[in-house]
Design a protein around this motif. Structure first.
Motif: not given
Length: 158
Positions: A2-6, A16-18, A43-48, A51-58
Motif C-alpha cells: 500500500x502507499x500512504x494516503x495520509x 517511525x524514527x524510534x 493505536x498509532x503503530x497499528x494505524x501505521x 496504512x502500509x507505512x510500516x511493512x515489516x519489522x526486521x
C-alpha cells in the motif's frame, strides 16, 4: 504494498524514527520516547501498519556467525526484458538460501543479487549453477562485500 494516503504528523514520524533506530523497542519504550500513553502509541503503530507505512519489522543477523563468511553483490544482465523473463528470474532466486536480496534495476545491469556464502568455492558454484547456467543471462559480474552497515536514521523527505 500500500502507499500512504495520509500525511504523517510529528508524533508518527517520531514513532517511525524510534522503531527504525531500534526495532526491538517495546511499545512502552516507544511511548516514553514520544511522550504518549502506551495505548495511544499502540493505536498509532497499528494505524501505521494498516496504512502500509510500516511493512515489516526486521532484525539484523550476524551472517558470519551462521557460516556466511563471504557476501557478494552479483550484477546480472538479461538477454530479454519481457515481464515473464524478469519475473521468473527474480522468483527463482528468492527461495535460494544464499540469496539475501534481489534488486531489479534500471540502467546497465538488470539485477543486483546480494548473497552470502561459506567460501569462495561456494560463491563460484552458486554463480555457475544458479545464474550463468540460465539461458536468459547474458552477463554477470561479482563484487565482494567487505563490510555492510545499515543506517539507523530514517530518511527525511520533507
Amino acid at each position: 504494498m500500500k502507499s500512504p494516503k495520509r500525511i504523517l504528523d510529528k508524533i508518527d514520524l517520531d514513532i517511525l524514527a524510534a522503531m527504525y533506530a531500534d526495532p526491538s523497542l517495546t511499545n512502552k519504550d516507544i511511548a516514553m520516547k514520544v511522550n504518549l500513553a502506551p495505548s495511544s502509541s499502540l493505536e498509532r503503530i497499528k494505524k501505521l501498519q494498516a496504512d502500509g507505512i510500516i511493512e515489516t519489522l526486521n532484525m539484523q543477523v550476524n551472517l558470519n556467525a551462521l557460516g556466511g563468511h563471504i557476501q557478494a553483490m552479483i550484477s546480472v544482465r538479461l538477454k530479454d526484458h519481457n515481464r515473464a523473463t524478469v519475473d521468473n528470474f527474480q522468483k527463482s532466486l528468492l527461495p535460494m538460501p544464499e540469496v539475501l536480496n534481489v534488486f531489479h534495476l534500471g540502467g546497465e545491469n538488470d539485477f543486483f543479487v546480494h548473497v552470502t556464502v561459506a567460501d569462495s568455492t561456494h560463491l563460484r558454484d552458486f554463480i555457475f549453477n544458479a545464474i550463468t547456467a540460465r539461458q536468459e543471462v547474458s552477463h554477470v559480474e561479482t563484487a565482494l562485500v567487505y563490510e555492510h552497515q545499515v543506517s539507523q536514521t530514517l530518511p527525511n523527505f520533507t
